[in-house]
Design a protein around this motif. Structure first.
Motif, PDB file in Angstrom:
ATOM      1  N   PHE A   1      -1.763  -9.212  11.672  1.00 39.99           N
ATOM      2  CA  PHE A   1      -0.936  -8.869  10.380  1.00 39.99           C
ATOM      3  C   PHE A   1       0.402  -8.381  10.813  1.00 39.99           C
ATOM      4  N   MET A   2       1.379  -8.604  10.220  1.00 40.55           N
ATOM      5  CA  MET A   2       2.857  -8.121  10.345  1.00 40.55           C
ATOM      6  C   MET A   2       3.035  -7.088   9.278  1.00 40.55           C
ATOM      7  N   GLY A   3       3.394  -5.895   9.453  1.00 37.80           N
ATOM      8  CA  GLY A   3       3.624  -4.940   8.179  1.00 37.80           C
ATOM      9  C   GLY A   3       5.151  -4.234   8.447  1.00 37.80           C
ATOM     10  N   MET A   4       5.601  -3.477   7.518  1.00 40.25           N
ATOM     11  CA  MET A   4       6.776  -2.642   7.452  1.00 40.25           C
ATOM     12  C   MET A   4       6.730  -1.533   6.587  1.00 40.25           C
ATOM     13  N   PHE A   5       7.188  -0.285   7.084  1.00 42.03           N
ATOM     14  CA  PHE A   5       7.096   0.664   6.020  1.00 42.03           C
ATOM     15  C   PHE A   5       8.656   0.764   5.329  1.00 42.03           C
ATOM     16  N   GLN A   6       8.729   0.943   4.224  1.00 42.00           N
ATOM     17  CA  GLN A   6       9.534   0.771   3.322  1.00 42.00           C
ATOM     18  C   GLN A   6       9.868   2.096   2.534  1.00 42.00           C
ATOM     19  N   ILE A   7      11.127   2.611   2.258  1.00 42.11           N
ATOM     20  CA  ILE A   7      11.193   3.735   1.186  1.00 42.11           C
ATOM     21  C   ILE A   7      12.165   3.076  -0.045  1.00 42.11           C
ATOM     22  N   ASN A   8      11.556   3.376  -1.003  1.00 37.19           N
ATOM     23  CA  ASN A   8      12.052   2.827  -2.466  1.00 37.19           C
ATOM     24  C   ASN A   8      11.978   3.690  -3.384  1.00 37.19           C
ATOM     25  N   GLU A   9      13.321   4.211  -3.780  1.00 41.20           N
ATOM     26  CA  GLU A   9      13.498   5.412  -5.069  1.00 41.20           C
ATOM     27  C   GLU A   9      12.802   5.047  -6.248  1.00 41.20           C
ATOM     28  N   GLU A  10      12.756   3.830  -6.498  1.00 38.47           N
ATOM     29  CA  GLU A  10      11.754   3.292  -7.729  1.00 38.47           C
ATOM     30  C   GLU A  10      10.252   3.384  -7.557  1.00 38.47           C
ATOM     31  N   PHE A  11       9.642   2.697  -6.367  1.00 41.84           N
ATOM     32  CA  PHE A  11       8.478   2.501  -6.060  1.00 41.84           C
ATOM     33  C   PHE A  11       7.758   3.752  -5.358  1.00 41.84           C
ATOM     34  N   GLY A  12       8.714   4.497  -4.691  1.00 42.13           N
ATOM     35  CA  GLY A  12       8.124   5.478  -3.631  1.00 42.13           C
ATOM     36  C   GLY A  12       7.870   4.825  -2.245  1.00 42.13           C
ATOM     37  N   ASN A  13       7.430   5.384  -1.163  1.00 34.33           N
ATOM     38  CA  ASN A  13       7.218   5.009   0.243  1.00 34.33           C
ATOM     39  C   ASN A  13       5.984   4.022   0.007  1.00 34.33           C
ATOM     40  N   TYR A  14       6.174   3.006   0.514  1.00 31.23           N
ATOM     41  CA  TYR A  14       4.899   2.103   0.743  1.00 31.23           C
ATOM     42  C   TYR A  14       5.163   1.143   2.137  1.00 31.23           C
ATOM     43  N   VAL A  15       3.778   0.619   2.474  1.00 36.42           N
ATOM     44  CA  VAL A  15       3.764  -0.285   3.580  1.00 36.42           C
ATOM     45  C   VAL A  15       3.518  -1.736   2.921  1.00 36.42           C
TER      46      VAL A  15
ATOM     47  N   GLU B   1       0.427   3.367  12.914  1.00 31.79           N
ATOM     48  CA  GLU B   1       1.727   4.086  13.313  1.00 31.79           C
ATOM     49  C   GLU B   1       2.900   3.106  12.831  1.00 31.79           C
ATOM     50  N   PHE B   2       4.005   3.708  12.532  1.00 29.99           N
ATOM     51  CA  PHE B   2       5.072   2.888  12.043  1.00 29.99           C
ATOM     52  C   PHE B   2       6.179   3.646  11.941  1.00 29.99           C
ATOM     53  N   GLN B   3       7.529   2.946  11.967  1.00 31.99           N
ATOM     54  CA  GLN B   3       8.800   3.784  11.588  1.00 31.99           C
ATOM     55  C   GLN B   3       9.546   3.131  10.454  1.00 31.99           C
ATOM     56  N   GLU B   4      10.271   3.668   9.697  1.00 33.60           N
ATOM     57  CA  GLU B   4      11.005   3.051   8.785  1.00 33.60           C
ATOM     58  C   GLU B   4      11.820   1.907   9.052  1.00 33.60           C
ATOM     59  N   GLY B   5      11.669   0.826   8.434  1.00 30.27           N
ATOM     60  CA  GLY B   5      12.433  -0.452   8.579  1.00 30.27           C
ATOM     61  C   GLY B   5      12.125  -1.329   9.779  1.00 30.27           C
ATOM     62  N   HIS B   6      11.249  -0.668  10.660  1.00 34.55           N
ATOM     63  CA  HIS B   6      10.619  -1.521  11.838  1.00 34.55           C
ATOM     64  C   HIS B   6       9.409  -2.165  11.493  1.00 34.55           C
ATOM     65  N   LEU B   7       9.223  -3.441  12.152  1.00 36.42           N
ATOM     66  CA  LEU B   7       8.111  -4.312  12.019  1.00 36.42           C
ATOM     67  C   LEU B   7       6.954  -3.381  12.817  1.00 36.42           C
TER      68      LEU B   7
ATOM     69  N   LEU C   1       0.750  -1.172   0.159  1.00 36.67           N
ATOM     70  CA  LEU C   1       0.023  -0.095   0.150  1.00 36.67           C
ATOM     71  C   LEU C   1       0.825   1.326   0.046  1.00 36.67           C
ATOM     72  N   PRO C   2       0.480   2.393  -0.808  1.00 40.25           N
ATOM     73  CA  PRO C   2       1.205   3.674  -0.763  1.00 40.25           C
ATOM     74  C   PRO C   2       1.175   4.270   0.767  1.00 40.25           C
ATOM     75  N   PHE C   3       2.234   4.511   1.055  1.00 36.23           N
ATOM     76  CA  PHE C   3       2.417   5.251   2.342  1.00 36.23           C
ATOM     77  C   PHE C   3       1.168   6.496   2.593  1.00 36.23           C
TER      78      PHE C   3
END
Length: 129
Positions: free
Chosen positions: A58-72, A37-43, A27-29
């Motif tokens: 459910f387990m999730g993670m926020f990630q930053i990706n230059e190609e795809f943008g910020n997403y969860v 509520e989340f922090q980059e790179g933390h579950l 999902l887009p950020f």
């Protein structure tokens, strides 16, 4: 992706074949920022209730990706297997109204809709399994 249904906060997404195979939803950020509520790179853990009243985590993670943008990314292998999720199913998360005495944190409800063809017409029905 939508953000309102009858005054309730919500977001939704149609599942891709890749998401079904990986038992994850991406999902887009910007869509989920006000819900989770989340922090980059933390579950983080996402607690939801399905249409039948069953609680899921459910387990999730926020990630930053230059190609795809910020997403969860949200992992849900047991949920995906039990519900028999398929590509093109619509997953809808909405804010669950709090009952008196419940925690003040935001709680979510998850619904799954699937398109079926009936008498030559496409109809979206809620998956009740």
């Amino acid at each position: 992706m939508e953000n309102h249904e009858q005054g309730k906060e919500r977001f939704s997404k149609r599942l891709s074949q890749n998401e079904v195979e990986k038992c994850m939803i991406f999902l887009p950020f910007a869509v989920v920022a006000s819900f989770l509520e989340f922090q980059e790179g933390h579950l983080f853990r996402m607690d939801v209730v399905d249409s039948l009243g069953k609680a899921w985590s459910f387990m999730g993670m926020f990630q930053i990706n230059e190609e795809f943008g910020n997403y969860v990314s949200i992992s849900w292998p047991q949920f995906a297997a039990e519900k028999g999720l398929k590509a093109n199913d619509e997953v809808i998360f909405m804010e669950k109204p709090r009952q008196e005495g419940e925690e003040s944190c935001k709680q979510l409800k998850v619904r799954i809709k699937r398109k079926i063809r009936l008498f030559g017409q496409d109809i979206w029905g809620e998956l009740m399994v």
